[in-house]
Design a protein around this motif. Structure first.
Motif, PDB file in Angstrom:
ATOM      1  N   TRP A 165     -33.869   1.336 -13.857  1.00 19.88           N
ATOM      2  CA  TRP A 165     -34.292   2.727 -13.663  1.00 19.88           C
ATOM      3  C   TRP A 165     -35.728   2.791 -13.146  1.00 19.88           C
ATOM      4  O   TRP A 165     -36.030   3.479 -12.160  1.00 19.88           O
ATOM      5  CB  TRP A 165     -34.191   3.488 -14.984  1.00 19.88           C
ATOM      6  CG  TRP A 165     -35.072   4.706 -15.043  1.00 19.88           C
ATOM      7  CD1 TRP A 165     -36.336   4.799 -15.554  1.00 19.88           C
ATOM      8  CD2 TRP A 165     -34.764   5.997 -14.534  1.00 19.88           C
ATOM      9  NE1 TRP A 165     -36.838   6.054 -15.409  1.00 19.88           N
ATOM     10  CE2 TRP A 165     -35.886   6.819 -14.777  1.00 19.88           C
ATOM     11  CE3 TRP A 165     -33.657   6.542 -13.908  1.00 19.88           C
ATOM     12  CZ2 TRP A 165     -35.917   8.157 -14.422  1.00 19.88           C
ATOM     13  CZ3 TRP A 165     -33.692   7.877 -13.548  1.00 19.88           C
ATOM     14  CH2 TRP A 165     -34.809   8.670 -13.794  1.00 19.88           C
ATOM     15  N   TYR A 206     -22.942  11.105 -19.092  1.00 20.91           N
ATOM     16  CA  TYR A 206     -24.190  10.956 -18.337  1.00 20.91           C
ATOM     17  C   TYR A 206     -24.517  12.210 -17.536  1.00 20.91           C
ATOM     18  O   TYR A 206     -25.692  12.558 -17.370  1.00 20.91           O
ATOM     19  CB  TYR A 206     -24.159   9.699 -17.468  1.00 20.91           C
ATOM     20  CG  TYR A 206     -23.550   9.825 -16.093  1.00 20.91           C
ATOM     21  CD1 TYR A 206     -24.192  10.528 -15.081  1.00 20.91           C
ATOM     22  CD2 TYR A 206     -22.359   9.183 -15.791  1.00 20.91           C
ATOM     23  CE1 TYR A 206     -23.649  10.607 -13.817  1.00 20.91           C
ATOM     24  CE2 TYR A 206     -21.815   9.244 -14.529  1.00 20.91           C
ATOM     25  CZ  TYR A 206     -22.463   9.965 -13.538  1.00 20.91           C
ATOM     26  OH  TYR A 206     -21.937  10.046 -12.286  1.00 20.91           O
ATOM     27  N   THR A 221     -36.035  17.610 -16.586  1.00 26.60           N
ATOM     28  CA  THR A 221     -34.594  17.774 -16.593  1.00 26.60           C
ATOM     29  C   THR A 221     -34.086  18.120 -15.209  1.00 26.60           C
ATOM     30  O   THR A 221     -34.629  18.960 -14.516  1.00 26.60           O
ATOM     31  CB  THR A 221     -34.210  18.892 -17.583  1.00 26.60           C
ATOM     32  OG1 THR A 221     -34.740  18.558 -18.851  1.00 26.60           O
ATOM     33  CG2 THR A 221     -32.710  19.042 -17.701  1.00 26.60           C
ATOM     34  N   ASP A 222     -32.994  17.479 -14.798  1.00 30.22           N
ATOM     35  CA  ASP A 222     -32.419  17.751 -13.483  1.00 30.22           C
ATOM     36  C   ASP A 222     -31.795  19.136 -13.435  1.00 30.22           C
ATOM     37  O   ASP A 222     -31.288  19.644 -14.420  1.00 30.22           O
ATOM     38  CB  ASP A 222     -31.325  16.738 -13.165  1.00 30.22           C
ATOM     39  CG  ASP A 222     -31.890  15.384 -12.805  1.00 30.22           C
ATOM     40  OD1 ASP A 222     -32.969  15.361 -12.224  1.00 30.22           O
ATOM     41  OD2 ASP A 222     -31.246  14.376 -13.128  1.00 30.22           O
ATOM     42  N   GLY A 232     -30.069  10.434 -19.170  1.00 32.73           N
ATOM     43  CA  GLY A 232     -28.734  10.395 -18.606  1.00 32.73           C
ATOM     44  C   GLY A 232     -28.347   9.006 -18.146  1.00 32.73           C
ATOM     45  O   GLY A 232     -27.200   8.569 -18.318  1.00 32.73           O
ATOM     46  N   TRP A 233     -29.300   8.275 -17.564  1.00 32.54           N
ATOM     47  CA  TRP A 233     -29.027   6.913 -17.128  1.00 32.54           C
ATOM     48  C   TRP A 233     -28.713   6.007 -18.315  1.00 32.54           C
ATOM     49  O   TRP A 233     -27.791   5.192 -18.269  1.00 32.54           O
ATOM     50  CB  TRP A 233     -30.209   6.369 -16.336  1.00 32.54           C
ATOM     51  CG  TRP A 233     -30.091   4.920 -16.001  1.00 32.54           C
ATOM     52  CD1 TRP A 233     -30.826   3.887 -16.504  1.00 32.54           C
ATOM     53  CD2 TRP A 233     -29.139   4.326 -15.095  1.00 32.54           C
ATOM     54  NE1 TRP A 233     -30.405   2.687 -15.974  1.00 32.54           N
ATOM     55  CE2 TRP A 233     -29.370   2.930 -15.099  1.00 32.54           C
ATOM     56  CE3 TRP A 233     -28.136   4.842 -14.286  1.00 32.54           C
ATOM     57  CZ2 TRP A 233     -28.626   2.045 -14.328  1.00 32.54           C
ATOM     58  CZ3 TRP A 233     -27.387   3.954 -13.515  1.00 32.54           C
ATOM     59  CH2 TRP A 233     -27.640   2.584 -13.527  1.00 32.54           C
ATOM     60  N   TRP A 274     -29.481   8.713  -7.990  1.00 33.77           N
ATOM     61  CA  TRP A 274     -29.176   9.327  -9.284  1.00 33.77           C
ATOM     62  C   TRP A 274     -29.274  10.854  -9.198  1.00 33.77           C
ATOM     63  O   TRP A 274     -29.976  11.504  -9.927  1.00 33.77           O
ATOM     64  CB  TRP A 274     -30.091   8.778 -10.364  1.00 33.77           C
ATOM     65  CG  TRP A 274     -29.593   8.963 -11.781  1.00 33.77           C
ATOM     66  CD1 TRP A 274     -30.302   9.487 -12.820  1.00 33.77           C
ATOM     67  CD2 TRP A 274     -28.319   8.613 -12.318  1.00 33.77           C
ATOM     68  NE1 TRP A 274     -29.550   9.495 -13.968  1.00 33.77           N
ATOM     69  CE2 TRP A 274     -28.308   8.954 -13.684  1.00 33.77           C
ATOM     70  CE3 TRP A 274     -27.165   8.053 -11.770  1.00 33.77           C
ATOM     71  CZ2 TRP A 274     -27.216   8.755 -14.505  1.00 33.77           C
ATOM     72  CZ3 TRP A 274     -26.064   7.856 -12.587  1.00 33.77           C
ATOM     73  CH2 TRP A 274     -26.100   8.209 -13.936  1.00 33.77           C
ATOM     74  N   SER A 311     -27.965  13.971 -18.453  1.00 30.49           N
ATOM     75  CA  SER A 311     -28.939  14.037 -17.358  1.00 30.49           C
ATOM     76  C   SER A 311     -29.390  15.465 -17.114  1.00 30.49           C
ATOM     77  O   SER A 311     -30.575  15.738 -16.908  1.00 30.49           O
ATOM     78  CB  SER A 311     -28.328  13.483 -16.062  1.00 30.49           C
ATOM     79  OG  SER A 311     -28.118  12.103 -16.145  1.00 30.49           O
ATOM     80  N   THR A 312     -28.444  16.385 -17.137  1.00 30.01           N
ATOM     81  CA  THR A 312     -28.750  17.781 -16.849  1.00 30.01           C
ATOM     82  C   THR A 312     -29.595  18.409 -17.943  1.00 30.01           C
ATOM     83  O   THR A 312     -30.509  19.188 -17.665  1.00 30.01           O
ATOM     84  CB  THR A 312     -27.438  18.578 -16.676  1.00 30.01           C
ATOM     85  OG1 THR A 312     -26.669  17.975 -15.641  1.00 30.01           O
ATOM     86  CG2 THR A 312     -27.720  20.019 -16.301  1.00 30.01           C
ATOM     87  N   SER A 316     -20.527   7.853 -10.808  1.00 32.22           N
ATOM     88  CA  SER A 316     -21.863   7.267 -10.694  1.00 32.22           C
ATOM     89  C   SER A 316     -22.192   6.925  -9.243  1.00 32.22           C
ATOM     90  O   SER A 316     -23.330   7.073  -8.796  1.00 32.22           O
ATOM     91  CB  SER A 316     -21.981   6.015 -11.571  1.00 32.22           C
ATOM     92  OG  SER A 316     -21.225   4.930 -11.040  1.00 32.22           O
ATOM     93  N   VAL A 359     -27.437  13.779 -10.019  1.00 27.88           N
ATOM     94  CA  VAL A 359     -26.336  14.227 -10.869  1.00 27.88           C
ATOM     95  C   VAL A 359     -25.767  15.540 -10.343  1.00 27.88           C
ATOM     96  O   VAL A 359     -26.509  16.481 -10.073  1.00 27.88           O
ATOM     97  CB  VAL A 359     -26.808  14.394 -12.327  1.00 27.88           C
ATOM     98  CG1 VAL A 359     -25.675  14.916 -13.202  1.00 27.88           C
ATOM     99  CG2 VAL A 359     -27.308  13.059 -12.847  1.00 27.88           C
ATOM    100  N   ARG A 417     -33.207  12.697 -16.352  1.00 23.20           N
ATOM    101  CA  ARG A 417     -32.516  11.647 -15.621  1.00 23.20           C
ATOM    102  C   ARG A 417     -32.531  10.300 -16.337  1.00 23.20           C
ATOM    103  O   ARG A 417     -31.544   9.561 -16.312  1.00 23.20           O
ATOM    104  CB  ARG A 417     -33.112  11.512 -14.223  1.00 23.20           C
ATOM    105  CG  ARG A 417     -32.948  12.759 -13.366  1.00 23.20           C
ATOM    106  CD  ARG A 417     -33.758  12.707 -12.085  1.00 23.20           C
ATOM    107  NE  ARG A 417     -33.187  11.740 -11.143  1.00 23.20           N
ATOM    108  CZ  ARG A 417     -33.856  10.743 -10.592  1.00 23.20           C
ATOM    109  NH1 ARG A 417     -35.121  10.548 -10.908  1.00 23.20           N
ATOM    110  NH2 ARG A 417     -33.279   9.930  -9.729  1.00 23.20           N
TER     111      ARG A 417
END
Length: 474
Positions: A452, A101, A2-3, A113-114, A464, A105-106, A332, A466, A110
């Motif tokens: 991706w 997204y 996870t970002d 999220g994409w 990417w 993503s968070t 984005s 975020v 990622r």
């Protein structure tokens, strides 16, 4: 993995790794906070576009679900309450123009999220032309136009309006919104005043068959119709896309999301009930010609007034949807989703503070989509909305892990039961959609996954990334 949330950097600072960013020396640009909860609610309600949805999308539901249409929309609205809870909590945790997204993503990584970005992009690109193509039907009392050409013209007009300042658009769409609410109210009053059947017909589950006789609407047909029913009130998520431009997003995002869903449900569902009760017979109801019903209940002048209000509502919806969609594409690019030259172009802001290149990039293709088969657009949209909500529910299920557990944000009741049940229900709804629509959406998702795997994943430090605005983290 996870970002971690990355604040948008100050314009005079360079990224920590020294990588160039879109916008050359200025770094990622921020949208200005210029609207309060009232302006945000007006814009969000306009994106739900209750009247144009009522007059453009709902007739197709009448054609397949007959008297079960109101029940299906009511069930879809209840599901949307759970979805709105997820959006409200995630939107206050991660107030970003990236919307779904950024949230997914968070919380879920990622790749997830994409994929939700691709699904949301499908939705925001397809829904405006779907609505816009209904313009010709409601201008018919005044002038006869080709639906595709009329829809394309509406999309181009909405694109020009989308280049203006957001505060100005809030007032423009607010005026149009009043007109469409009046039109919906007129339909509701006339329908109830000319009731041909009792309230029991709302659960009679009948639709006119090809031979003119009544056919039973099965439970599976209702489940299948839920994908479109979710689409009917889908625009409440616009509050999340506007969260970077809402003042005090920690409070106003949740208020706007939940208030918009409640208001739009009433504006859509009450007239649907009135139409169901007031249609002269099952064949007329299944035909779904609401304009003709209004004229029969009143006179041609009232029918013309309602039709013109709906046409204005469609233009209104186009304006707000182009605004929303351009913010998605802008975010984005700011988050480095594309090759560097593309990011630099899509992240440009114009003199009014709007992302003008991104606005053109979503508006012009939307005009071209007005020449695509409408049933295909409906089907792909339904699948995409359901899949997008499913991924948002997964993110909501993970929203209280680690540091996010202690972050100041609006919190949904009955967590984690609400997102967990929502995941199960939405997954089942997906299994009941037409194969061709699943294949179209699945093929696009596979292509996005390849992008991706081959481009974004090998560049985790430069692509990417975020982010959320730094001032939204306080």
């Amino acid at each position: 993995m996870t970002d971690t949330l990355r604040p948008v950097q100050d314009p005079v600072q360079a990224p920590a790794d020294g990588t160039a960013v879109p916008g050359a020396h200025d770094g990622p640009q921020k949208l200005k906070r210029s609207i309060g909860v009232v302006g945000g609610t007006l814009l969000t309600l306009s994106c739900v576009t209750p009247a144009s949805t009522l007059f453009v999308v709902v007739p197709d539901l009448f054609g397949s679900l007959g008297t079960a249409t109101a029940l299906t929309i009511a069930i879809g609205s209840l599901l949307c309450v759970a979805v709105a809870f997820c959006y409200s909590e995630l939107g206050t945790l991660i107030p970003s123009a990236g919307g779904e997204y950024a949230m997914v993503s968070t919380m879920a990584g990622r790749l997830a999220g994409w994929l939700v970005f691709v699904l949301s992009l499908l939705v925001v690109m397809i829904v405006p032309p779907v609505i816009a193509m209904g313009t010709a039907d409601y201008l018919a009392p005044v002038v006869h136009l080709d639906p595709s050409l009329a829809g394309a013209a509406v999309m181009l007009l909405a694109t020009l309006a989308g280049l203006l300042d957001l505060r100005a658009n809030a007032w423009i769409t607010g005026v149009f919104l009043v007109l469409e609410v009046i039109a919906a109210a007129v339909v509701a009053v006339l329908g109830f005043a000319h009731s041909e059947r009792g309230a029991g017909s709302l659960v009679s589950l009948e639709v006119a068959g090809a031979d003119g006789h009544a056919d039973t609407v099965t439970a599976m047909l209702i489940v299948s119709g839920l994908a479109i029913a979710l689409f009917v009130t889908q625009g409440f998520s616009t509050a999340v896309y506007l969260s970077e431009e809402l003042e005090n997003p920690r409070r106003n995002v949740a208020r706007t999301v939940l208030a918009t869903l409640a208001i739009s449900t009433v504006i859509i569902l009450v007239p649907v009930v009135g139409i169901t009760l007031g249609a002269s017979d099952l064949t007329e109801l299944t035909g779904g010609d609401i304009g003709a019903m209004v004229t029969a209940w009143s006179n041609s002048a009232v029918g013309t007034f309602v039709s013109l209000c709906v046409a204005l509502a469609i233009v209104n919806a186009g304006i707000v949807m182009v605004i929303q969609n351009s913010r998605v594409l802008f975010a984005s690019a700011r988050d480095q989703a594309w090759p560097r030259p593309v990011n630099a172009v899509f992240s440009k802001l114009g003199r009014f503070g709007s992302p003008w290149v991104a606005t053109l990039a979503v508006g012009v293709p939307g005009a071209l989509l007005c020449f695509v088969d409408l049933d295909t657009l409906y089907g792909v949209t339904g699948v995409s909305v359901t899949g997008m909500y499913l991924l948002v529910a997964v993110a909501a299920l993970l929203s209280r892990r680690g540091d996010h557990r202690h972050t100041h944000a609006w919190r949904m009741p009955l967590w984690p039961v609400v997102p967990a049940l929502l995941i199960v229900v939405l997954a089942y709804i997906l299994t009941q959609q037409e194969t061709v629509h699943l294949l179209w959406t699945g093929g696009i998702t596979v292509a996005a996954t390849l992008y991706w795997a081959l481009y974004l994943r090998p560049r985790p430090a430069t692509r990417w990334l975020v982010s959320i605005p730094e001032d939204a983290r306080d």
